[in-house]
Design an enzyme around this catalytic site. Sequence first.
Site: not given
Length: 398
Positions: A258, A281
């Site tokens: 990420e 997220h």
Amino acid sequence: MKALLLENVHPIAVSLLREAGIEVDHRRGALDEDELAAALRGVQLLGIRSTTQVSERVLAQAEDLLAVGAFCIGTNQVDLAAAAHRAVPTFNAPYSNTRSVVELALAEIIVMARRLTEKDRALHDGTWLKDAKGSHEIRGRRLGIVGYGNIGSQLSVVAEMLGMEVYYHDIQDRLALGNARRCDSLEELLDIAECVTLHVDGRESNAGFFGREQFARMRPRSLFLNLARGFLVDEAALREALESGHLAGAAVDVFPTEPKVSGDRFTSPLQGLPNVVLTPHVGGSTEEAQEDIGRFVAGKLRDFVELGTTTLAVNLPQLTLQHVPGDHRLTHFHRNTPGVLAKVNQILATHGVNIGGQLLGTQGEIGYVVTDVQSELNERALAELQALPETVRLRVVD
């Protein structure tokens, strides 16, 4: 006292720590290991979310670090054993954003069941796609929850209120809530469920937990969600299951890799597929949840530096000793070997120090004793305590 807060921790945490007289460096993004090690020089408190990795190598260089606050549910981004070995308690917020994750999971189930992503794209492209093909209610559908902890169990209750039949599987023996039914194995759950959602923890042994074998076992045209950890799922296998039509849809909020900062470029094998919901997220990223987490974790950090309180620390003994005004508090982390408490008290007695209150706890290889004394702590007594071979960290907090 200095604190470093990363990953855009809620401003209420900054305010709370500053009110306690702590200097705060508040940063928007995450740091890699080398950056973090450099930034922690002279810093006593560290606050992170889910991206920054607090490794043993970082901790070995962070000589001034007293405590870590994980402003999220999980703590797998922190080497908890290494932190405990250095008497660095780690605090998290295991319940504060549970409801936010549950609501996102339910929203995504409904979006996929109604194929809203495709209808949304069609309208943005100028096509009026009004039909019921492939669109279903979630009432009466069988939801399979993998991991029945704080999030999984609350999702179970709310999903049942919406009319879903709930099945769950967990490696621990957890009591079913409502009318949820326990499955003895993951395979049993996959054979039954029409929608499977993952809510397992981020321990290293769970890497690659869900792959081709599990997707193949799922019922044809079922739905899949991962709001737990990105490394749990084989993304290539998930794409194959979606492209083949075996799965009717997927929603993913977490990814193996990420970006460190909001706005950075993101790539995934799951991009560009129909009826796939990708979110960055944000399971726990509601204003309400982040404010609660900011207040809760910052409060734990403040209480530790001011009072030595370790309640809800995940890696060290949890102690809360009521403080009597006028007493002086001594905190002593030590190696958990027999006789340490007797040595501590003998040193205090030798120097005429009267104990007003005391509490000891042990966890694994580390012991922690908090002692309130009713007389001044002289330098010789402190030096002798520090010189004990079992001492890991000694601190006078009041």
